[in-house]
Design an enzyme around this catalytic site. Structure first.
Site, PDB file in Angstrom:
ATOM      1  N   GLU A   1       0.794  -1.115  -0.004  1.00 61.00           N
ATOM      2  CA  GLU A   1       0.007  -0.147  -0.126  1.00 61.00           C
ATOM      3  C   GLU A   1       1.006   1.409   0.000  1.00 61.00           C
ATOM      4  O   GLU A   1       1.830   1.436   0.929  1.00 61.00           O
ATOM      5  CB  GLU A   1      -1.037  -0.142   1.054  1.00 61.00           C
TER       6      GLU A   1
ATOM      7  N   CYS B   1      -6.927  -1.460   8.707  1.00 60.43           N
ATOM      8  CA  CYS B   1      -5.718  -1.373   8.059  1.00 60.43           C
ATOM      9  C   CYS B   1      -5.204  -0.025   7.571  1.00 60.43           C
ATOM     10  O   CYS B   1      -4.286   0.367   8.024  1.00 60.43           O
ATOM     11  CB  CYS B   1      -5.770  -2.304   6.917  1.00 60.43           C
TER      12      CYS B   1
ATOM     13  N   HIS C   1      -0.632  -5.809   2.587  1.00 63.50           N
ATOM     14  CA  HIS C   1      -1.758  -6.852   2.708  1.00 63.50           C
ATOM     15  C   HIS C   1      -1.475  -8.107   1.977  1.00 63.50           C
ATOM     16  O   HIS C   1      -0.853  -8.291   1.042  1.00 63.50           O
ATOM     17  CB  HIS C   1      -2.959  -6.325   2.003  1.00 63.50           C
TER      18      HIS C   1
END
Length: 208
Positions: free
Chosen positions: A84, A148, A167
């Protein structure tokens, strides 16, 4: 003698349909592997609770003074290990494990909408994918507006961008805990190398 670098890696506790959270299982496997002699690796399990994250993260950053904090979370939709690039401040409407969600729907009132990691996730992704690891890595700019994303935003804010979020798919879909741990190890070592390499040229984007 150079001081050892400290890296903190976190996984999350079980939630929803994830009775076993692949992220914490993978992080525990990573702890067994370690990151080499030069790096102190600390691992922590993060509760799937907004308020717990608010109190836990500042203490992790303050007590350990890490070079890098990497948060690992599970995504039922993921089929690759996903890096991410940024965390988001707003849009938190989903209830946590305590059936709570922030009234303001955001992490930090008045904070920037989005905070980017100082790490170029595309570069990390390319390097790990070309290393013959056997685990597919991809990049995303949406960590999902749940714990998250919330954790990542807080950590990016506290660490001035020296944070990363990864992830992972659920266990066995398709990777084992050991494979995920190997991938995390490779990813984190690449991140540290990139950070080291970019130390002197923070503001120069010409060579990316």
């Amino acid at each position: 003698m150079e001081q050892k670098k400290t890296v903190i890696v976190t996984g999350f506790e079980p939630f929803g349909e994830h009775a076993v959270n692949a992220s914490w299982v993978a992080v525990q496997e990573l702890e067994k592997l370690g990151l080499g002699h030069e790096i102190n690796l600390h691992v922590a399990e993060v509760p799937v609770e907004y308020q717990a994250v608010q109190s836990l993260l500042p203490s992790l950053w303050k007590q350990q003074l890490p070079q890098l904090v990497v948060h690992v979370g599970v995504s039922g939709m993921a089929t690759t290990v996903t890096l991410e690039q940024c965390g988001h401040n707003q849009g938190y409407m989903r209830l946590d494990n305590c059936s709570f969600c922030p009234e303001s729907r955001c992490c930090m009132e008045g904070g920037p909408d989005c905070i980017q990691s100082v790490i170029d996730m595309d570069a990390v992704c390319k390097r790990v994918n070309s290393s013959g690891l056997g685990v597919s890595v991809s990049v995303s700019k949406d960590a999902g507006r749940y714990l998250c994303d919330y954790t990542y935003y807080m950590s990016l804010f506290l660490g001035e961008g020296r944070s990363a979020f990864v992830h992972v798919p659920p266990l066995g879909k398709p990777y084992s805990a050991e494979q995920l741990a190997q991938a995390l190890r490779a990813i984190i070592l690449e991140m540290l190398e990139l950070m080291e390499h970019n130390k002197g040229k923070k503001h120069c984007l010409h060579d990316q």
